[in-house]
Scaffold this motif. Structure first.
Motif, PDB file in Angstrom:
ATOM      1  N   GLY A   1       5.983   4.338   1.157  1.00 35.92           N
ATOM      2  CA  GLY A   1       6.086   5.561   1.961  1.00 35.92           C
ATOM      3  C   GLY A   1       5.159   5.574   3.146  1.00 35.92           C
ATOM      4  N   PRO A   2       5.203   6.663   3.966  1.00 38.75           N
ATOM      5  CA  PRO A   2       4.298   6.802   5.113  1.00 38.75           C
ATOM      6  C   PRO A   2       2.854   6.803   4.634  1.00 38.75           C
ATOM      7  CG  PRO A   2       6.072   8.399   5.208  1.00 38.75           C
ATOM      8  CD  PRO A   2       6.145   7.785   3.854  1.00 38.75           C
TER       9      PRO A   2
ATOM     10  N   GLU B   1      -1.082  -1.023   1.072  1.00 38.38           N
ATOM     11  CA  GLU B   1      -0.700  -0.848  -0.329  1.00 38.38           C
ATOM     12  C   GLU B   1      -1.697  -1.543  -1.252  1.00 38.38           C
ATOM     13  OE1 GLU B   1       3.306  -0.891  -3.101  1.00 38.38           O
ATOM     14  OE2 GLU B   1       3.227  -2.183  -1.326  1.00 38.38           O
ATOM     15  N   ARG B   2      -2.146  -2.726  -0.853  1.00 42.80           N
ATOM     16  CA  ARG B   2      -3.112  -3.456  -1.684  1.00 42.80           C
ATOM     17  C   ARG B   2      -4.460  -2.740  -1.711  1.00 42.80           C
ATOM     18  NH1 ARG B   2       1.125  -5.624  -2.393  1.00 42.80           N
ATOM     19  NH2 ARG B   2       0.957  -4.023  -4.006  1.00 42.80           N
ATOM     20  N   VAL B   3      -4.850  -2.153  -0.575  1.00 47.45           N
ATOM     21  CA  VAL B   3      -6.110  -1.397  -0.538  1.00 47.45           C
ATOM     22  C   VAL B   3      -6.040  -0.218  -1.489  1.00 47.45           C
ATOM     23  CG1 VAL B   3      -7.588   0.077   0.890  1.00 47.45           C
ATOM     24  CG2 VAL B   3      -6.779  -2.116   1.785  1.00 47.45           C
ATOM     25  N   GLU B   4      -4.960   0.548  -1.409  1.00 41.76           N
ATOM     26  CA  GLU B   4      -4.828   1.722  -2.272  1.00 41.76           C
ATOM     27  C   GLU B   4      -4.748   1.323  -3.741  1.00 41.76           C
ATOM     28  OE1 GLU B   4      -5.278   4.818  -1.306  1.00 41.76           O
ATOM     29  OE2 GLU B   4      -5.667   3.969   0.671  1.00 41.76           O
ATOM     30  N   GLU B   5      -4.086   0.226  -4.009  1.00 47.65           N
ATOM     31  CA  GLU B   5      -4.008  -0.292  -5.374  1.00 47.65           C
ATOM     32  C   GLU B   5      -5.396  -0.634  -5.906  1.00 47.65           C
ATOM     33  OE1 GLU B   5      -0.988  -3.534  -6.820  1.00 47.65           O
ATOM     34  OE2 GLU B   5      -2.776  -4.565  -6.051  1.00 47.65           O
TER      35      GLU B   5
ATOM     36  N   ALA C   1      -0.029 -11.140   1.583  1.00 45.97           N
ATOM     37  CA  ALA C   1       0.466 -11.505   2.913  1.00 45.97           C
ATOM     38  C   ALA C   1       1.702 -10.735   3.316  1.00 45.97           C
ATOM     39  CB  ALA C   1       0.770 -13.007   2.954  1.00 45.97           C
ATOM     40  N   LEU C   2       2.204  -9.866   2.425  1.00 46.16           N
ATOM     41  CA  LEU C   2       3.472  -9.189   2.680  1.00 46.16           C
ATOM     42  C   LEU C   2       3.268  -7.711   2.941  1.00 46.16           C
ATOM     43  CD1 LEU C   2       5.627 -10.935  -0.057  1.00 46.16           C
ATOM     44  CD2 LEU C   2       5.545 -11.446   2.393  1.00 46.16           C
ATOM     45  N   PRO C   3       4.168  -7.089   3.712  1.00 42.95           N
ATOM     46  CA  PRO C   3       4.062  -5.648   3.997  1.00 42.95           C
ATOM     47  C   PRO C   3       4.225  -4.808   2.744  1.00 42.95           C
ATOM     48  CG  PRO C   3       5.636  -6.739   5.461  1.00 42.95           C
ATOM     49  CD  PRO C   3       5.303  -7.714   4.383  1.00 42.95           C
ATOM     50  N   ALA C   4       3.976  -3.535   2.891  1.00 43.38           N
ATOM     51  CA  ALA C   4       4.100  -2.606   1.769  1.00 43.38           C
ATOM     52  C   ALA C   4       5.543  -2.581   1.253  1.00 43.38           C
ATOM     53  CB  ALA C   4       3.678  -1.207   2.201  1.00 43.38           C
TER      54      ALA C   4
END
Length: 466
Positions: free
Chosen positions: A458-459, A412-416, A450-453
């Protein structure tokens, strides 16, 4: 500017490449420059102009060329691939080590196979992030010297996108597919010349020992894939043209780090059959090495049967080399004392207990269970914890903290970061880069790295930059 490029590939391997020039970039702009890497290479970062970094203004010592190679792509052999959007500019030698400096996204070459040879900004920045993250994790990798926008637009399925060039540094760009290119043409003399060059560059103590060379490559690649598995990295395109002779990770296309642990995880949109799923990477390691062995058989022994027997013996040892490297790393991740015959089973049972749980957090927070319950919901480790505690080293917490990263390039951080960069906002990229290049040790204010998406993410699917 002046760079004292050497050009051993061009000089020693004529006929292995085509001289070529980068396409003109109308308005190059340095988006990010890796000053630490420039210093390591002995380069003056302030002298690295955007025109140089896209290949439009090269010093006289450069010898830009497109390398030839073949490769098995998703199991099917393509006899001619080559640098379809890349150019090797030359090599710099620093403290006795030779480093390629190459461009990715610099335009069409004779190997482009109808494509435009360009790169979009998103994939360039993804490769920058991934290479620097892997370097910080201590995993052999190519790295980005710079990301440069070109001032032009490229077109992909997603529409019109800003064009960019990645300046990539590698100990070499020799691939399994490089050997396949000439072996498939029956050019045994060139296979030998390539092997001699690769040995001199990467394994100089093995001069003339082609079986030893094959075993050394196998050893490096086995250790590399073990390191991928230990951090949950999924390459996504383990084609033979993407596996290096040096044992470095290369070609960060539809790659990603696994979050929730599921052995069958696949992110790549082009891997419909899951050939390169997380759990399959060790198997593909052996398959790719078998393809390299096929190219070297005439060098290993003049007698075909003896050559096959010798190469097969090395190949049969690859699984053991991988497992030893993986188990050695797993012992550190679990903080175990010394070695015990039951450690493999202990590690496997831990993995069974954390299926569906975030891979990175499960290991990182396990230290809290040294004296208490495991602090992650969903884990099934009640019977496992006493067995593990009985094997702990006295300084287990320190060993584990040094082996288990806090910060990885979470999806999520990469896509952000990539989405913001499309709008010319590089702050999310810079923040993420700062975190993943300081992977170990928690820092105040960095919890989001440090936290999950989030639940709404979503997938996750990744896409090839071409």
């Amino acid at each position: 500017m002046t760079i004292a490029f050497d050009n051993s590939y061009a000089r020693d391997l004529p006929g292995f490449y085509l001289d070529w020039q980068a396409a003109a970039a109308p308005a190059p702009r340095i988006l990010r420059l890796n000053r630490d890497l420039a210093a390591m290479l002995g380069l003056d970062a302030d002298a690295l102009t955007p025109e140089f970094l896209v290949g439009n203004d090269l010093p006289p010592s450069a010898h830009p060329l497109a390398q030839a190679y073949a490769g098995h792509q998703f199991g099917g052999f393509s006899p001619q691939l080559g640098d379809g959007r890349a150019l090797l500019l030359g090599e710099v030698v620093q403290e006795g080590q030779r480093h390629d400096i190459a461009l990715k996204g610099s335009g069409r070459t004779p190997f482009s196979r109808g494509a435009d040879g360009k790169a979009a900004l998103g994939p360039v920045l993804r490769e920058y992030l991934m290479g620097e993250a892997m370097h910080a994790l201590g995993i052999p990798t190519t790295r980005a010297l710079a990301a440069v926008t070109t001032g032009e637009t490229v077109y992909r399925d997603a529409g019109a996108l800003p064009g960019a060039v990645l300046v990539r540094v590698a100990s070499s760009h020799l691939r399994v597919g490089t050997f396949q290119f000439f072996a498939a043409r029956g050019e045994g003399d060139r296979v030998k010349k390539l092997a001699d060059y690769a040995i001199a560059r990467h394994y100089p103590k093995l001069a003339g020992d082609y079986l030893g060379f094959f075993a050394a490559v196998a050893d490096r690649q086995a250790k590399l894939v073990a390191q991928w598995m230990l951090v949950g990295f999924i390459h996504g395109v383990m084609n033979t043209d993407n596996m290096t002779i040096s044992g470095e990770t290369i070609d960060y296309g539809p790659c990603a780090f696994m979050e929730a642990y599921a052995p069958g995880t696949v992110f790549s949109s082009i891997d419909a059959q899951g050939r390169y799923a997380y759990r399959n990477q060790p198997m593909i390691l052996g398959w790719n090495l078998a393809r390299l062995a096929e190219t070297l058989l005439p060098l290993i022994d003049a007698d075909d049967n003896r050559a096959i027997e010798k190469a097969t013996e090395v190949l049969e040892g690859v699984a053991g080399k991988y497992h030893d490297a993986w188990l050695d790393g797993m012992r550190r991740k679990l903080g175990l004392a010394g070695e015990d015959a039951g450690d493999a089973a202990l590690a496997e049972d831990f993995l069974k207990g954390i299926e569906g749980v975030d891979w990175t957090l499960a290991f990182r927070r396990l230290t809290r269970a040294i004296d208490g319950p495991h602090p992650l919901p969903g884990v099934r480790l009640d019977d496992w914890l006493p067995r593990w505690r009985a094997r702990l080293a006295p300084n287990a917490a320190q060993i584990m903290d040094a082996a288990n990263p806090v910060y990885i390039p979470r999806n999520e951080r990469v896509e952000e970061a990539l989405a913001a960069a499309q709008e010319d906002n590089m702050q999310p990229f810079d923040d993420l880069l700062a975190a993943i290049t300081q992977s170990f040790g928690e820092r105040k204010g960095w919890d989001r790295f440090a936290l999950p998406a989030s639940d709404g993410f979503g997938p996750y699917r990744t896409f090839c930059g071409t």
